[in-house]
Design a protein around this motif. Structure first.
Motif, PDB file in Angstrom:
ATOM      1  N   GLY A 122       0.811  -1.214   0.000  1.00  0.00           N
ATOM      2  CA  GLY A 122       0.000   0.000   0.000  1.00  0.00           C
ATOM      3  C   GLY A 122       0.844   1.263   0.000  1.00  0.00           C
ATOM      4  O   GLY A 122       0.533   2.225  -0.719  1.00  0.00           O
ATOM      5  N   ILE A 123       1.916   1.298   0.772  1.00  0.00           N
ATOM      6  CA  ILE A 123       2.787   2.475   0.816  1.00  0.00           C
ATOM      7  C   ILE A 123       3.472   2.674  -0.523  1.00  0.00           C
ATOM      8  O   ILE A 123       3.644   3.811  -0.994  1.00  0.00           O
ATOM      9  N   ALA A 124       3.865   1.577  -1.171  1.00  0.00           N
ATOM     10  CA  ALA A 124       4.493   1.697  -2.492  1.00  0.00           C
ATOM     11  C   ALA A 124       3.510   2.276  -3.510  1.00  0.00           C
ATOM     12  O   ALA A 124       3.860   3.180  -4.275  1.00  0.00           O
ATOM     13  N   VAL A 125       2.301   1.772  -3.520  1.00  0.00           N
ATOM     14  CA  VAL A 125       1.297   2.275  -4.470  1.00  0.00           C
ATOM     15  C   VAL A 125       0.999   3.743  -4.192  1.00  0.00           C
ATOM     16  O   VAL A 125       0.907   4.569  -5.112  1.00  0.00           O
ATOM     17  N   ALA A 126       0.861   4.101  -2.913  1.00  0.00           N
ATOM     18  CA  ALA A 126       0.592   5.493  -2.563  1.00  0.00           C
ATOM     19  C   ALA A 126       1.760   6.405  -2.909  1.00  0.00           C
ATOM     20  O   ALA A 126       1.572   7.599  -3.157  1.00  0.00           O
ATOM     21  N   SER A 127       2.968   5.863  -2.937  1.00  0.00           N
ATOM     22  CA  SER A 127       4.155   6.652  -3.276  1.00  0.00           C
ATOM     23  C   SER A 127       4.369   6.786  -4.771  1.00  0.00           C
ATOM     24  O   SER A 127       5.306   7.473  -5.194  1.00  0.00           O
ATOM     25  N   GLY A 128       3.541   6.111  -5.577  1.00  0.00           N
ATOM     26  CA  GLY A 128       3.668   6.210  -7.023  1.00  0.00           C
ATOM     27  C   GLY A 128       4.748   5.322  -7.605  1.00  0.00           C
ATOM     28  O   GLY A 128       5.296   5.635  -8.672  1.00  0.00           O
ATOM     29  N   VAL A 129       5.076   4.217  -6.932  1.00  0.00           N
ATOM     30  CA  VAL A 129       6.106   3.297  -7.429  1.00  0.00           C
ATOM     31  C   VAL A 129       5.498   1.897  -7.516  1.00  0.00           C
ATOM     32  O   VAL A 129       4.440   1.628  -6.923  1.00  0.00           O
TER      33      VAL A 129
END
Length: 526
Positions: A65-72
């Motif tokens: 989830g953090i990766a998706v929210a970070s745009g990666v």
């Protein structure tokens, strides 16, 4: 007379057998070996193996989830979690806190990727990791404890607001209009889309349902002991979307080989840009602060050895250096995973190392599972994580205590500044305000006037405390209230500190008083 010994003193760095230094070294060495051997004791395995599985289950949805929210790509979040387990896990510092991608850096990473591009992210994280290693080698880790708690809470509040505002769009499968204030301003439009567009409404229902499950799950204590709330919510949402074939966006999987992009010479050359250097500094300082504050919180939760802050800072730097070389997300110590590790009964570093092993096995063996997860479900998990960052109780307690109104103001201004500007500038504004507040609190000055009971003769005025420019207006107002017809002897010997502004102002006041008085000299400075 003292007698002298003819024996040659030991060389520096050595110790005689039986000396206290030698005994301490043997004790530390044997303790180290006992620590290594204790990892493989059956009791430790019985506690750390289940704890590692719990941390793994908590980490999977958060990393993705953090990766998706970070745009990666989502795989990069899992790579950071793997490095946090396999690289940082066995290193000295804190024994029980777990490292990985953190929600606190999501906003900063998103802005960095949008500004410089995904390939440059690895170079930025690599430089930040090297900077952390240097700070640890210079023994600067302990100084992070001197940062105002109100600034840290304000920083987390700003991050939480920005994260929640941004993820509400992902929760509804909608595109965010921008960042920070733009996302907050666009929420009314988003609400209208939810009520007017069936597709948006479906995605929002999945996201809100996930959010509710995450919030309610800890109340189901028996179930919460078996499956962590974020994982249960994401699994339930994935099953519902698959069974009913709902038209919602799912995570796009690239594969580990395609996602990992080590920085090249062109990406490293971007580090000479002023904006990139500011991003590196922000990565290093915020990741270090969050890790060491997390370590302090974890130390209060167990009775084991306390964190060695400088070594923990170097461990985090080593982890971020490796993450940078792999082009992955930056890491910090994460209180959510660390508290889960402790609640699950972990006793040694083995639990966090094994959690990295399970993450690696998941990435290698089951990467296609990520393609089944709806984006709205991960957004619901992150909205809950962002809300948890808001220090609502702490702010309320500060507001109720009049003595802490200044701390509440620092917290509020820092959070608002993070939302209105960016993370780095907002924290700088908060730090400046905290320094000004501390200077104001410590610059206490007052006057003692002797001789008022007489009608004639000089007034003896003694200035006590700390005279700084912050208290100068009040000090001059008090001096102006002295009777103009009486001579004044101004005694500054009771001041513990006086800055140049106060000294200049007091000397000018004495000169004006002497020039307008009836007798000479009527004002003197001793």
């Amino acid at each position: 007379m003292r007698s002298s010994s003819a024996s040659t003193p030991p060389e520096r760095g050595t110790s005689r057998p039986g000396s206290p230094l030698s005994e301490r070294r043997k004790s530390r060495t044997s303790a180290g070996f006992r620590g290594l051997r204790s990892v493989w004791k059956p009791g430790v395995l019985r506690s750390d193996l289940p704890a590692s599985l719990v941390v793994f289950l908590v980490a999977v949805p958060l990393c993705v989830g953090i990766a998706v929210a970070s745009g990666v790509p989502p795989e990069l979040g899992l790579v950071t979690g793997i490095v946090g387990g396999l690289v940082v896990g066995p290193m000295p510092g804190s024994s029980l806190q777990v490292s990985g991608p953190a929600a606190g850096l999501t906003v900063l990473v998103y802005e960095a990727v949008r500004t410089y591009g995904l390939p440059v992210l690895g170079a930025l994280v690599l430089a930040a990791g090297l900077l952390q290693l240097a700070m640890g080698a210079l023994r600067l880790g302990r100084w992070f404890r001197a940062v105002s708690v109100a600034v840290v809470q304000g920083m987390l509040a700003g991050i939480g607001l920005v994260l929640v505002a941004g993820q509400l769009y992902a929760l509804a499968d909608a595109e965010a209009p921008g960042a920070g204030l733009a996302n907050i301003g666009g929420l009314p439009t988003l609400a209208g889309d939810v009520f007017g567009d069936p597709a948006v409404r479906t995605a929002a229902a999945v996201g809100v349902g996930t959010l509710l499950v995450v919030a309610v799950w800890p109340r189901l204590r028996a179930a919460a002991r078996l499956v962590p709330g974020p994982l249960a919510a994401v699994l339930l949402a994935t099953v519902v979307v698959a069974v009913f074939d709902l038209p919602v966006a799912r995570i796009e999987v690239q594969g580990l080989g395609d996602a990992v992009q080590p920085p090249g010479s062109d990406e490293l050359a971007r580090l000479t840009e002023l904006g990139a250097l500011g991003t590196v500094l922000a990565f290093a300082l915020i990741a270090s602060a969050e890790s060491l504050f997390s370590a302090a919180a974890v130390d209060r939760m167990h009775d084991g050895p306390p964190t060695r802050y400088d070594r923990e800072l170097m461990a985090q730097g080593a982890g971020n250096t490796v993450c940078g070389l792999l082009g992955a997300l930056p890491m910090t110590a994460v209180i959510v995973r660390s508290s889960a590790n402790l609640r699950a009964g972990a006793r040694t570093k083995l639990s966090r190392v094994l959690h990295g092993v399970w993450l690696l096995a998941f990435v290698v063996l089951l990467p296609q599972v990520l393609g089944l997860v709806p984006v709205a479900a991960l957004a619901g998990v992150l909205v809950h994580a962002g809300w948890r960052l808001l220090p609502v109780r702490e702010f309320g307690r500060m507001c109720r205590d009049r003595a802490q109104w200044g701390e509440a103001l620092v917290l509020l201004v820092t959070g608002v500044a993070v939302v209105l500007t960016n993370l780095f500038e907002g924290v700088l504004i908060g730090l400046v305000l905290a320094v000004v507040k501390s200077a104001w609190d410590t610059s206490q000055v007052h006057l003692e006037v002797a001789g008022r009971e007489r009608d004639d003769g000089p007034l003896r005025v003694r200035v006590l405390g700390y005279a700084t420019f912050l208290r100068l207006p009040r000090l001059l107002d008090q001096l102006a209230q002295l009777p103009p017809e009486r001579p004044v002897e101004l005694d500054l010997s009771g001041l513990r500190h006086m800055d140049l502004a106060c000294r200049t102002a007091l000397e000018e006041w004495a000169e004006r008083r002497a020039a307008t008085a009836r007798a000479e000299p009527e004002a003197a400075v001793r």
